[in-house]
Design a protein around this motif. Sequence first.
Motif, PDB file in Angstrom:
ATOM      1  N   CYS A 136      -4.786   1.060  -0.142  1.00  0.00           N
ATOM      2  CA  CYS A 136      -5.041  -0.392  -0.145  1.00  0.00           C
ATOM      3  C   CYS A 136      -6.414  -0.715  -0.744  1.00  0.00           C
ATOM      4  O   CYS A 136      -6.549  -1.653  -1.542  1.00  0.00           O
ATOM      5  CB  CYS A 136      -4.947  -0.955   1.272  1.00  0.00           C
ATOM      6  N   ILE A 137      -7.426   0.082  -0.378  1.00  0.00           N
ATOM      7  CA  ILE A 137      -8.766  -0.136  -0.922  1.00  0.00           C
ATOM      8  C   ILE A 137      -8.776   0.099  -2.421  1.00  0.00           C
ATOM      9  O   ILE A 137      -9.358  -0.683  -3.193  1.00  0.00           O
ATOM     10  CB  ILE A 137      -9.794   0.791  -0.228  1.00  0.00           C
ATOM     11  N   TYR A 138      -8.122   1.171  -2.843  1.00  0.00           N
ATOM     12  CA  TYR A 138      -8.085   1.490  -4.276  1.00  0.00           C
ATOM     13  C   TYR A 138      -7.365   0.397  -5.066  1.00  0.00           C
ATOM     14  O   TYR A 138      -7.794   0.011  -6.157  1.00  0.00           O
ATOM     15  CB  TYR A 138      -7.397   2.834  -4.494  1.00  0.00           C
ATOM     16  N   THR A 139      -6.283  -0.122  -4.505  1.00  0.00           N
ATOM     17  CA  THR A 139      -5.533  -1.195  -5.171  1.00  0.00           C
ATOM     18  C   THR A 139      -6.415  -2.424  -5.371  1.00  0.00           C
ATOM     19  O   THR A 139      -6.413  -3.041  -6.440  1.00  0.00           O
ATOM     20  CB  THR A 139      -4.286  -1.569  -4.351  1.00  0.00           C
ATOM     21  N   LEU A 140      -7.190  -2.778  -4.347  1.00  0.00           N
ATOM     22  CA  LEU A 140      -8.089  -3.934  -4.441  1.00  0.00           C
ATOM     23  C   LEU A 140      -9.172  -3.724  -5.494  1.00  0.00           C
ATOM     24  O   LEU A 140      -9.495  -4.642  -6.250  1.00  0.00           O
ATOM     25  CB  LEU A 140      -8.730  -4.217  -3.085  1.00  0.00           C
ATOM     26  N   THR A 141      -9.708  -2.493  -5.548  1.00  0.00           N
ATOM     27  CA  THR A 141     -10.754  -2.214  -6.532  1.00  0.00           C
ATOM     28  C   THR A 141     -10.211  -2.234  -7.955  1.00  0.00           C
ATOM     29  O   THR A 141     -10.933  -2.552  -8.908  1.00  0.00           O
ATOM     30  CB  THR A 141     -11.428  -0.856  -6.276  1.00  0.00           C
ATOM     31  N   MET A 142      -8.941  -1.898  -8.099  1.00  0.00           N
ATOM     32  CA  MET A 142      -8.322  -1.930  -9.423  1.00  0.00           C
ATOM     33  C   MET A 142      -7.997  -3.357  -9.857  1.00  0.00           C
ATOM     34  O   MET A 142      -8.013  -3.676 -11.048  1.00  0.00           O
ATOM     35  CB  MET A 142      -7.043  -1.082  -9.428  1.00  0.00           C
ATOM     36  N   ILE A 172       1.445  -1.711  -7.770  1.00  0.00           N
ATOM     37  CA  ILE A 172       2.430  -0.631  -7.587  1.00  0.00           C
ATOM     38  C   ILE A 172       1.873   0.717  -8.028  1.00  0.00           C
ATOM     39  O   ILE A 172       1.941   1.709  -7.295  1.00  0.00           O
ATOM     40  CB  ILE A 172       3.733  -0.944  -8.353  1.00  0.00           C
ATOM     41  N   MET A 173       1.295   0.755  -9.245  1.00  0.00           N
ATOM     42  CA  MET A 173       0.797   2.012  -9.789  1.00  0.00           C
ATOM     43  C   MET A 173      -0.381   2.548  -8.977  1.00  0.00           C
ATOM     44  O   MET A 173      -0.463   3.749  -8.713  1.00  0.00           O
ATOM     45  CB  MET A 173       0.380   1.815 -11.248  1.00  0.00           C
ATOM     46  N   SER A 174      -1.287   1.663  -8.567  1.00  0.00           N
ATOM     47  CA  SER A 174      -2.453   2.086  -7.792  1.00  0.00           C
ATOM     48  C   SER A 174      -2.042   2.641  -6.433  1.00  0.00           C
ATOM     49  O   SER A 174      -2.575   3.660  -5.970  1.00  0.00           O
ATOM     50  CB  SER A 174      -3.421   0.916  -7.596  1.00  0.00           C
ATOM     51  N   PHE A 175      -1.084   1.974  -5.801  1.00  0.00           N
ATOM     52  CA  PHE A 175      -0.628   2.400  -4.482  1.00  0.00           C
ATOM     53  C   PHE A 175       0.102   3.737  -4.568  1.00  0.00           C
ATOM     54  O   PHE A 175      -0.147   4.650  -3.762  1.00  0.00           O
ATOM     55  CB  PHE A 175       0.286   1.345  -3.863  1.00  0.00           C
ATOM     56  N   ILE A 176       0.979   3.877  -5.547  1.00  0.00           N
ATOM     57  CA  ILE A 176       1.738   5.124  -5.713  1.00  0.00           C
ATOM     58  C   ILE A 176       0.797   6.286  -6.016  1.00  0.00           C
ATOM     59  O   ILE A 176       0.969   7.402  -5.524  1.00  0.00           O
ATOM     60  CB  ILE A 176       2.783   4.972  -6.835  1.00  0.00           C
ATOM     61  N   LEU A 177      -0.223   6.006  -6.838  1.00  0.00           N
ATOM     62  CA  LEU A 177      -1.149   7.047  -7.280  1.00  0.00           C
ATOM     63  C   LEU A 177      -1.920   7.681  -6.128  1.00  0.00           C
ATOM     64  O   LEU A 177      -2.275   8.856  -6.171  1.00  0.00           O
ATOM     65  CB  LEU A 177      -2.130   6.461  -8.300  1.00  0.00           C
ATOM     66  N   THR A 178      -2.185   6.891  -5.087  1.00  0.00           N
ATOM     67  CA  THR A 178      -3.023   7.389  -3.983  1.00  0.00           C
ATOM     68  C   THR A 178      -2.297   7.518  -2.645  1.00  0.00           C
ATOM     69  O   THR A 178      -2.881   8.032  -1.682  1.00  0.00           O
ATOM     70  CB  THR A 178      -4.239   6.455  -3.784  1.00  0.00           C
ATOM     71  N   ALA A 179      -1.060   7.068  -2.572  1.00  0.00           N
ATOM     72  CA  ALA A 179      -0.345   7.075  -1.283  1.00  0.00           C
ATOM     73  C   ALA A 179      -0.087   8.477  -0.749  1.00  0.00           C
ATOM     74  O   ALA A 179      -0.222   8.731   0.454  1.00  0.00           O
ATOM     75  CB  ALA A 179       0.965   6.310  -1.419  1.00  0.00           C
ATOM     76  N   LYS A 180       0.275   9.412  -1.625  1.00  0.00           N
ATOM     77  CA  LYS A 180       0.636  10.756  -1.181  1.00  0.00           C
ATOM     78  C   LYS A 180      -0.298  11.841  -1.708  1.00  0.00           C
ATOM     79  O   LYS A 180      -0.028  13.027  -1.520  1.00  0.00           O
ATOM     80  CB  LYS A 180       2.079  11.068  -1.616  1.00  0.00           C
TER      81      LYS A 180
END
Length: 216
Positions: A136-142, A172-180
Amino acid sequence: MDFISSVLQNLLNILFSFTGDLGLSIVYITLVVKLLLIPLSLKQRFSMVKHQNLAEKINHIKEKYKDNTIELERQLQKHSTESMKSMLGCSTLLIQMPIIYSLYNTFLNMPQNSASILIPWISSLNVSDNLFIIPCIYTLTMLAPSLISFIPYFKVSSQIAFSKQMAISTVIMSFILTAKTPVAIGLYFITSSVYSLIEDVCFRIYVKHKSKLIIN
């Protein structure tokens, strides 16, 4: 590639010996690499602005000479070399890829059971974040670089318009990239994107200031 990975691994170990925290070491090594790549990053930003401005100029030429094929072809030919140079400048990102890959690989090979005060809810930086706070943090920063474009002062006339499709794709891409992925990788991505955001804001201020000087 192995040489770069070895250098970065040694640097990470040195930083860890000073900080005693792998999370902090990841932040510091990411910033060190980013600072070393400033010349390439700035060259890429200037080339992108130049390419976007040139694209606007070419569109204007096409509209102006739409009824004069000969003059249109002459004008487009005149700007073709300049267009190629600006596109080559944008390709500097490719030069950074081996370093980014090596940094990524370095974090994947970190010791097991390595916690950090930066992420107290995670027992080890080698596991993924089940609470999805890091994604979530990464998605916001992106999303931030595009969102600040809505602030009039930071808006650059030549920038690509931000659409709902782009926003959804970024989320979508940011969340997928860091979720797992391991939290260590997520921490690297967040540090990198926050740095890029600060660099982007500074660059926009510089472009604005330079534009005002030219007008005056």
